[in-house]
Design an enzyme around this catalytic site. Sequence first.
Site, PDB file in Angstrom:
ATOM      1  N   HIS A 151     -39.625  77.000  18.533  1.00 51.18           N
ATOM      2  CA  HIS A 151     -40.646  75.966  17.608  1.00 51.18           C
ATOM      3  C   HIS A 151     -40.005  74.640  17.635  1.00 51.18           C
ATOM      4  O   HIS A 151     -38.907  74.439  18.136  1.00 51.18           O
ATOM      5  CB  HIS A 151     -40.364  76.699  15.978  1.00 51.18           C
ATOM      6  CG  HIS A 151     -38.765  76.541  15.694  1.00 51.18           C
ATOM      7  ND1 HIS A 151     -38.079  77.431  16.205  1.00 51.18           N
ATOM      8  CD2 HIS A 151     -38.163  75.754  15.166  1.00 51.18           C
ATOM      9  CE1 HIS A 151     -36.781  77.340  15.522  1.00 51.18           C
ATOM     10  NE2 HIS A 151     -36.719  76.054  14.929  1.00 51.18           N
ATOM     11  N   HIS A 211     -38.334  68.846  20.740  1.00 50.91           N
ATOM     12  CA  HIS A 211     -37.795  69.822  21.587  1.00 50.91           C
ATOM     13  C   HIS A 211     -38.038  71.260  21.175  1.00 50.91           C
ATOM     14  O   HIS A 211     -38.044  71.467  20.204  1.00 50.91           O
ATOM     15  CB  HIS A 211     -36.467  69.799  22.069  1.00 50.91           C
ATOM     16  CG  HIS A 211     -35.403  69.799  21.091  1.00 50.91           C
ATOM     17  ND1 HIS A 211     -35.252  69.152  20.119  1.00 50.91           N
ATOM     18  CD2 HIS A 211     -34.741  71.244  20.817  1.00 50.91           C
ATOM     19  CE1 HIS A 211     -34.404  69.984  19.190  1.00 50.91           C
ATOM     20  NE2 HIS A 211     -33.985  71.029  19.696  1.00 50.91           N
TER      21      HIS A 211
END
EC number: 3.1.4.58
Length: 168
Positions: free
Chosen positions: A37, A108
């Site tokens: 996620h 990220h």
Amino acid sequence: MRLFTALWPPAEVVSALVAATGEPPSGWRAVDPASWHLTLAFHGEADPGVLARRLDRAAAGLAAPKLRIAGAGSFSGVRWAGVQADAPERLSHLVTAAGGDPAEFVAHLTVLRRQRRPGRGADHVPSAPWASHEGPWWRPQEVLLMVSEPAKGGSRYRPVHRVPLAGE
């Protein structure tokens, strides 16, 4: 409850990155792709009701950026895949709405974590086979308020609130 706000990539984005990652190097463990996620803000121990209401007011109807996986990097004990936005200001608005600081935000997905006891011969900062990967573009449909629950082998995540985003 330990809470964070995140965007979840769709299955085709995850599958494309999985194909680019390869086996984890010595002393590292792969993070379960189902839990990949993009964290917008970490809230720590907080009241989910208060955060849900705040997120509703700040994020409902915000324009969702188009995103894709591109690049790689590392933090201490972590190797990650970068997330690129077609409209970085839209992603910054989502970070702010979630309660994060865009100036400190690094888009990220965490792919590898160093093992607690990496052993001899473990790579200090291993290469990232996905560094040249450029995944398919996707547009998140919602921002998720998530709870992080400690579990053997890593935390488990579950959504406690969803806020829809606007398309184009």
